[in-house]
Design an enzyme around this catalytic site. Structure first.
Site, PDB file in Angstrom:
ATOM      1  N   ASP A  57       0.837  -1.206   0.000  1.00  0.00           N
ATOM      2  CA  ASP A  57       0.000   0.000   0.000  1.00  0.00           C
ATOM      3  C   ASP A  57       0.872   1.256   0.000  1.00  0.00           C
ATOM      4  OD1 ASP A  57       0.889  -0.083   2.599  1.00  0.00           O
ATOM      5  OD2 ASP A  57      -1.081   0.223   3.520  1.00  0.00           O
ATOM      6  N   SER A  58       2.207   1.056   0.046  1.00  0.00           N
ATOM      7  CA  SER A  58       3.129   2.171  -0.207  1.00  0.00           C
ATOM      8  C   SER A  58       2.853   2.759  -1.596  1.00  0.00           C
ATOM      9  CB  SER A  58       4.584   1.700  -0.108  1.00  0.00           C
ATOM     10  OG  SER A  58       4.784   0.531  -0.882  1.00  0.00           O
ATOM     11  N   ASP A  96      -1.295  -6.153  -0.690  1.00  0.00           N
ATOM     12  CA  ASP A  96      -1.365  -5.589   0.663  1.00  0.00           C
ATOM     13  C   ASP A  96      -2.798  -5.154   0.964  1.00  0.00           C
ATOM     14  OD1 ASP A  96      -0.168  -4.808   2.985  1.00  0.00           O
ATOM     15  OD2 ASP A  96       0.941  -3.122   2.129  1.00  0.00           O
ATOM     16  N   LYS A 126      -1.120  -9.475   2.417  1.00  0.00           N
ATOM     17  CA  LYS A 126      -0.385  -9.075   3.624  1.00  0.00           C
ATOM     18  C   LYS A 126      -1.300  -8.204   4.471  1.00  0.00           C
ATOM     19  CE  LYS A 126       2.957  -5.762   3.688  1.00  0.00           C
ATOM     20  NZ  LYS A 126       2.372  -4.816   4.658  1.00  0.00           N
ATOM     21  N   GLU A 128      -1.270  -5.836   8.217  1.00  0.00           N
ATOM     22  CA  GLU A 128      -0.489  -5.280   9.322  1.00  0.00           C
ATOM     23  C   GLU A 128      -1.132  -5.622  10.664  1.00  0.00           C
ATOM     24  OE1 GLU A 128       0.214  -1.057   8.980  1.00  0.00           O
ATOM     25  OE2 GLU A 128       1.036  -1.233   6.958  1.00  0.00           O
ATOM     26  N   GLU A 196       9.300  -4.697  10.253  1.00  0.00           N
ATOM     27  CA  GLU A 196       9.661  -3.364   9.760  1.00  0.00           C
ATOM     28  C   GLU A 196      10.244  -2.516  10.879  1.00  0.00           C
ATOM     29  OE1 GLU A 196       6.836  -1.364   7.248  1.00  0.00           O
ATOM     30  OE2 GLU A 196       8.007   0.498   7.254  1.00  0.00           O
TER      31      GLU A 196
HETATM   32  O1  KIV Z   1       3.459  -1.117   1.681  1.00  0.00           O
HETATM   33  C1  KIV Z   1       4.605  -1.591   1.605  1.00  0.00           C
HETATM   34  O2  KIV Z   1       5.337  -1.359   0.635  1.00  0.00           O
HETATM   35  C2  KIV Z   1       5.068  -2.427   2.695  1.00  0.00           C
HETATM   36  C3  KIV Z   1       6.506  -2.841   2.684  1.00  0.00           C
HETATM   37  C4  KIV Z   1       7.374  -1.692   2.876  1.00  0.00           C
HETATM   38  C5  KIV Z   1       6.777  -3.952   3.617  1.00  0.00           C
HETATM   39  O3  KIV Z   1       4.313  -2.751   3.559  1.00  0.00           O
END
Ligand code: KIV
Length: 286
Positions: A57-58, A96, A126, A128, A196
Protein backbone atom coordinates in the site's frame (compact mmCIF):
# COMPACT_ATOMS: atom_id res chain seq x y z
CA UNK A 1 -2.86 -31.06 -8.16
CA UNK A 2 -1.99 -27.41 -8.98
CA UNK A 3 0.57 -26.34 -11.58
CA UNK A 4 2.92 -25.08 -8.89
CA UNK A 5 3.04 -28.43 -7.05
CA UNK A 6 4.08 -30.41 -10.13
CA UNK A 7 6.90 -28.01 -11.06
CA UNK A 8 10.44 -29.11 -10.16
CA UNK A 9 11.46 -27.39 -6.96
CA UNK A 10 15.16 -27.32 -7.89
CA UNK A 11 14.52 -25.50 -11.15
CA UNK A 12 15.43 -21.81 -10.65
CA UNK A 13 12.69 -20.88 -13.14
CA UNK A 14 9.94 -22.71 -11.21
CA UNK A 15 7.26 -20.34 -9.98
CA UNK A 16 7.82 -19.36 -6.35
CA UNK A 17 5.03 -20.66 -4.14
CA UNK A 18 4.05 -20.09 -0.52
CA UNK A 19 5.57 -23.47 0.55
CA UNK A 20 8.77 -22.78 -1.36
CA UNK A 21 9.44 -19.76 0.88
CA UNK A 22 9.44 -22.03 3.94
CA UNK A 23 11.86 -24.38 2.09
CA UNK A 24 14.13 -21.42 1.35
CA UNK A 25 14.24 -20.58 5.06
CA UNK A 26 15.07 -24.19 5.92
CA UNK A 27 17.84 -24.22 3.31
CA UNK A 28 19.25 -20.89 4.52
CA UNK A 29 18.51 -19.30 1.12
CA UNK A 30 17.72 -15.59 1.38
CA UNK A 31 14.35 -14.50 0.02
CA UNK A 32 14.58 -11.46 -2.27
CA UNK A 33 11.47 -9.29 -2.22
CA UNK A 34 10.62 -5.88 -3.66
CA UNK A 35 7.50 -3.83 -4.03
CA UNK A 36 6.01 -3.46 -7.51
CA UNK A 37 2.97 -1.56 -8.67
CA UNK A 38 2.86 -1.89 -12.47
CA UNK A 39 3.33 -4.28 -15.39
CA UNK A 40 6.70 -3.22 -16.85
CA UNK A 41 8.35 -2.99 -13.44
CA UNK A 42 6.98 -6.40 -12.45
CA UNK A 43 8.41 -7.86 -15.67
CA UNK A 44 11.85 -6.35 -15.07
CA UNK A 45 12.00 -7.39 -11.41
CA UNK A 46 10.81 -10.88 -12.28
CA UNK A 47 13.45 -11.17 -15.02
CA UNK A 48 16.06 -10.01 -12.50
CA UNK A 49 15.14 -12.98 -10.28
CA UNK A 50 13.18 -11.34 -7.47
CA UNK A 51 11.36 -14.08 -5.53
CA UNK A 52 8.44 -12.09 -4.13
CA UNK A 53 6.69 -9.01 -5.49
CA UNK A 54 4.69 -7.15 -2.88
CA UNK A 55 2.05 -4.79 -4.18
CA UNK A 56 2.42 -2.70 -1.05
CA UNK A 57 0.00 0.00 0.00
CA UNK A 58 3.13 2.17 -0.21
CA UNK A 59 1.60 2.51 -3.70
CA UNK A 60 -0.32 5.42 -2.23
CA UNK A 61 2.82 7.36 -1.32
CA UNK A 62 5.31 6.47 -4.06
CA UNK A 63 2.98 6.24 -7.07
CA UNK A 64 -0.27 8.02 -6.26
CA UNK A 65 1.18 10.96 -4.33
CA UNK A 66 -0.76 10.61 -1.06
CA UNK A 67 1.01 11.75 2.10
CA UNK A 68 0.39 8.44 3.89
CA UNK A 69 -0.96 4.97 3.08
CA UNK A 70 -4.30 5.71 4.78
CA UNK A 71 -6.25 6.90 1.69
CA UNK A 72 -5.38 3.85 -0.44
CA UNK A 73 -8.52 1.99 -1.54
CA UNK A 74 -9.27 -1.62 -2.41
CA UNK A 75 -10.00 -0.57 -6.00
CA UNK A 76 -6.55 1.02 -6.34
CA UNK A 77 -4.89 -2.05 -4.85
CA UNK A 78 -6.75 -4.46 -7.13
CA UNK A 79 -6.05 -2.35 -10.23
CA UNK A 80 -2.30 -2.30 -9.55
CA UNK A 81 -2.11 -5.92 -8.38
CA UNK A 82 -3.67 -7.05 -11.67
CA UNK A 83 -0.94 -5.21 -13.58
CA UNK A 84 1.83 -6.76 -11.46
CA UNK A 85 0.40 -10.26 -11.85
CA UNK A 86 0.40 -9.79 -15.65
CA UNK A 87 4.10 -8.97 -15.52
CA UNK A 88 5.23 -11.70 -13.10
CA UNK A 89 6.10 -15.15 -14.44
CA UNK A 90 8.11 -16.67 -11.59
CA UNK A 91 7.79 -14.35 -8.60
CA UNK A 92 5.13 -14.84 -5.95
CA UNK A 93 2.77 -11.84 -5.98
CA UNK A 94 1.27 -10.71 -2.67
CA UNK A 95 -1.28 -7.89 -2.35
CA UNK A 96 -1.36 -5.59 0.66
CA UNK A 97 -4.68 -5.17 2.49
CA UNK A 98 -5.20 -1.38 2.58
CA UNK A 99 -6.39 0.55 5.61
CA UNK A 100 -10.07 -0.12 6.42
CA UNK A 101 -10.31 -3.16 4.16
CA UNK A 102 -10.20 -5.38 7.28
CA UNK A 103 -11.78 -3.22 10.00
CA UNK A 104 -15.45 -4.02 9.43
CA UNK A 105 -15.72 -7.62 10.45
CA UNK A 106 -14.61 -11.03 9.37
CA UNK A 107 -16.90 -11.47 6.36
CA UNK A 108 -15.94 -8.20 4.70
CA UNK A 109 -12.27 -8.89 5.42
CA UNK A 110 -12.46 -12.29 3.72
CA UNK A 111 -14.43 -10.79 0.83
CA UNK A 112 -11.77 -8.11 0.33
CA UNK A 113 -8.84 -10.51 0.73
CA UNK A 114 -10.36 -12.99 -1.72
CA UNK A 115 -10.55 -10.25 -4.39
CA UNK A 116 -6.73 -10.21 -4.48
CA UNK A 117 -6.81 -13.90 -5.44
CA UNK A 118 -10.00 -14.14 -7.54
CA UNK A 119 -9.91 -10.81 -9.42
CA UNK A 120 -6.27 -9.81 -9.39
CA UNK A 121 -4.61 -13.23 -9.53
CA UNK A 122 -2.28 -12.70 -6.55
CA UNK A 123 -1.15 -15.66 -4.45
CA UNK A 124 -1.84 -14.15 -1.04
CA UNK A 125 -2.32 -11.00 1.01
CA UNK A 126 -0.38 -9.08 3.62
CA UNK A 127 -2.01 -7.57 6.68
CA UNK A 128 -0.49 -5.28 9.32
CA UNK A 129 -0.76 -5.82 13.07
CA UNK A 130 -1.18 -8.49 15.72
CA UNK A 131 -4.03 -7.36 17.99
CA UNK A 132 -6.31 -10.19 19.21
CA UNK A 133 -8.95 -9.20 16.62
CA UNK A 134 -6.33 -9.08 13.86
CA UNK A 135 -5.11 -12.58 14.78
CA UNK A 136 -8.68 -13.90 14.46
CA UNK A 137 -8.89 -12.32 11.00
CA UNK A 138 -5.63 -13.99 9.96
CA UNK A 139 -7.03 -17.34 11.16
CA UNK A 140 -10.28 -16.73 9.25
CA UNK A 141 -8.48 -15.82 6.02
CA UNK A 142 -6.21 -18.88 6.25
CA UNK A 143 -9.34 -20.99 6.92
CA UNK A 144 -10.72 -19.51 3.67
CA UNK A 145 -7.57 -20.75 1.84
CA UNK A 146 -6.08 -17.28 1.57
CA UNK A 147 -2.32 -17.31 2.28
CA UNK A 148 -1.50 -14.46 4.68
CA UNK A 149 1.74 -12.62 5.26
CA UNK A 150 1.94 -10.83 8.63
CA UNK A 151 3.59 -7.47 9.34
CA UNK A 152 4.83 -6.43 12.80
CA UNK A 153 7.18 -3.82 14.26
CA UNK A 154 6.49 -0.49 12.62
CA UNK A 155 3.05 -0.69 10.99
CA UNK A 156 2.57 2.43 8.82
CA UNK A 157 -1.26 2.17 8.79
CA UNK A 158 -1.14 3.01 12.53
CA UNK A 159 0.50 6.38 11.78
CA UNK A 160 -2.32 8.34 13.41
CA UNK A 161 -2.07 6.32 16.62
CA UNK A 162 1.74 6.21 16.71
CA UNK A 163 2.15 9.90 15.88
CA UNK A 164 5.48 9.34 14.14
CA UNK A 165 7.47 6.68 12.39
CA UNK A 166 10.32 5.45 14.59
CA UNK A 167 12.24 2.27 15.22
CA UNK A 168 10.08 -0.13 17.25
CA UNK A 169 11.39 -2.49 19.92
CA UNK A 170 14.38 -0.51 21.15
CA UNK A 171 13.45 -1.03 24.81
CA UNK A 172 12.97 -4.39 26.53
CA UNK A 173 9.20 -4.23 26.94
CA UNK A 174 8.53 -3.16 23.36
CA UNK A 175 10.99 -5.79 22.04
CA UNK A 176 9.24 -8.53 24.05
CA UNK A 177 5.87 -7.39 22.68
CA UNK A 178 7.12 -7.50 19.07
CA UNK A 179 8.55 -11.02 19.56
CA UNK A 180 5.23 -12.06 21.11
CA UNK A 181 3.30 -10.45 18.21
CA UNK A 182 5.40 -12.35 15.67
CA UNK A 183 4.87 -15.67 17.46
CA UNK A 184 1.12 -15.07 17.61
CA UNK A 185 0.91 -14.09 13.94
CA UNK A 186 2.78 -17.29 13.05
CA UNK A 187 0.42 -19.33 15.27
CA UNK A 188 -2.59 -17.71 13.55
CA UNK A 189 -1.34 -19.22 10.29
CA UNK A 190 0.75 -16.59 8.49
CA UNK A 191 3.19 -18.07 5.95
CA UNK A 192 5.78 -15.29 6.43
CA UNK A 193 6.14 -12.13 8.49
CA UNK A 194 7.45 -8.69 7.54
CA UNK A 195 9.54 -7.11 10.32
CA UNK A 196 9.66 -3.36 9.76
CA UNK A 197 12.05 -0.95 11.52
CA UNK A 198 13.20 -3.07 14.42
CA UNK A 199 16.74 -3.41 15.84
CA UNK A 200 18.72 -6.05 14.00
CA UNK A 201 19.41 -8.15 17.11
CA UNK A 202 15.68 -8.34 17.86
CA UNK A 203 15.00 -9.30 14.21
CA UNK A 204 17.63 -12.04 14.55
CA UNK A 205 15.99 -13.35 17.71
CA UNK A 206 12.53 -13.40 16.10
CA UNK A 207 13.93 -15.07 12.96
CA UNK A 208 15.47 -17.87 15.05
CA UNK A 209 12.23 -18.42 17.00
CA UNK A 210 9.89 -18.57 13.98
CA UNK A 211 9.41 -21.53 11.67
CA UNK A 212 8.04 -19.25 8.94
CA UNK A 213 10.38 -16.83 7.14
CA UNK A 214 10.89 -13.25 8.27
CA UNK A 215 11.21 -10.58 5.60
CA UNK A 216 12.99 -7.51 6.93
CA UNK A 217 12.77 -3.85 6.00
CA UNK A 218 14.91 -1.73 8.28
CA UNK A 219 15.49 -4.88 10.36
CA UNK A 220 19.13 -5.71 9.59
CA UNK A 221 20.80 -8.69 7.97
CA UNK A 222 19.56 -11.56 10.14
CA UNK A 223 16.09 -11.94 8.61
CA UNK A 224 15.33 -14.75 6.18
CA UNK A 225 14.65 -12.25 3.42
CA UNK A 226 14.66 -8.57 2.56
CA UNK A 227 12.11 -6.22 1.02
CA UNK A 228 12.53 -2.61 -0.08
CA UNK A 229 10.27 -0.15 -1.82
CA UNK A 230 11.38 -0.39 -5.47
CA UNK A 231 11.27 3.38 -6.00
CA UNK A 232 13.67 3.88 -3.06
CA UNK A 233 16.10 1.29 -4.42
CA UNK A 234 16.40 2.92 -7.85
CA UNK A 235 16.06 6.57 -6.79
CA UNK A 236 12.75 7.08 -8.59
CA UNK A 237 11.41 9.48 -5.98
CA UNK A 238 12.53 12.63 -4.27
CA UNK A 239 11.03 12.27 -0.79
CA UNK A 240 12.55 11.37 2.59
CA UNK A 241 14.83 8.34 2.57
CA UNK A 242 15.00 6.31 5.79
CA UNK A 243 18.44 5.11 6.99
CA UNK A 244 17.72 1.53 5.94
CA UNK A 245 17.35 2.40 2.23
CA UNK A 246 20.30 1.65 -0.03
CA UNK A 247 20.00 3.44 -3.35
CA UNK A 248 21.42 1.35 -6.20
CA UNK A 249 20.62 3.81 -9.01
CA UNK A 250 19.54 7.40 -9.58
CA UNK A 251 16.61 6.99 -11.99
CA UNK A 252 15.27 10.39 -10.99
CA UNK A 253 18.31 12.13 -12.51
CA UNK A 254 18.26 9.89 -15.60
CA UNK A 255 14.58 10.70 -16.24
CA UNK A 256 15.00 14.43 -15.58
CA UNK A 257 18.05 14.70 -17.89
CA UNK A 258 16.43 12.62 -20.68
CA UNK A 259 13.28 14.74 -20.60
CA UNK A 260 15.30 17.98 -20.62
CA UNK A 261 17.17 16.79 -23.72
CA UNK A 262 13.88 15.80 -25.39
CA UNK A 263 12.28 19.15 -24.58
CA UNK A 264 15.36 21.01 -25.89
CA UNK A 265 15.35 19.06 -29.17
CA UNK A 266 11.59 19.53 -29.70
CA UNK A 267 11.90 23.27 -29.04
CA UNK A 268 14.89 23.54 -31.37
CA UNK A 269 13.16 21.53 -34.15
CA UNK A 270 15.85 18.83 -33.92
CA UNK A 271 13.34 16.12 -33.03
CA UNK A 272 11.58 14.49 -34.80
CA UNK A 273 14.23 14.26 -37.52
CA UNK A 274 14.35 12.28 -40.80
CA UNK A 275 15.37 9.07 -39.04
CA UNK A 276 12.31 9.15 -36.82
CA UNK A 277 9.75 10.08 -39.50
CA UNK A 278 7.71 7.99 -41.95
CA UNK A 279 8.05 8.70 -45.66
CA UNK A 280 5.47 8.27 -48.38
CA UNK A 281 6.18 5.41 -50.88
CA UNK A 282 7.17 7.83 -53.63
CA UNK A 283 9.99 8.93 -51.35
CA UNK A 284 8.92 12.51 -51.66
CA UNK A 285 8.95 14.64 -48.58
CA UNK A 286 5.67 16.36 -47.97
O1 KIV B 1 3.46 -1.12 1.68
C1 KIV B 1 4.61 -1.59 1.61
O2 KIV B 1 5.34 -1.36 0.63
C2 KIV B 1 5.07 -2.43 2.69
C3 KIV B 1 6.51 -2.84 2.68
C4 KIV B 1 7.37 -1.69 2.88
C5 KIV B 1 6.78 -3.95 3.62
O3 KIV B 1 4.31 -2.75 3.56
Amino acid sequence: MGRKEISMSNNPMSPVSVPSLRKMKAAGEKIVALTAYDYPTAMLLDEAGVDLLLVGDSLGMVVLGYSSTIPVTMEEMIHHTKAVVRGARRALVIGDMPYFSFHQGKDLTIANASRFLKEAGASGVKIEGASPKRLKLIEAMVEAEIPVMGHVGLTPQSVNLLGQFRVRGSDGAEAAKILDDALKVEKAGAFAIVLECVPEDLAGRITRRLRVPTIGIGAGPRCDGQVLVFHDLVGYQTGFQPKFVKRYADLGSIIRESVKRYAGEVRAGAFPDEAHSYHSPSGKKR
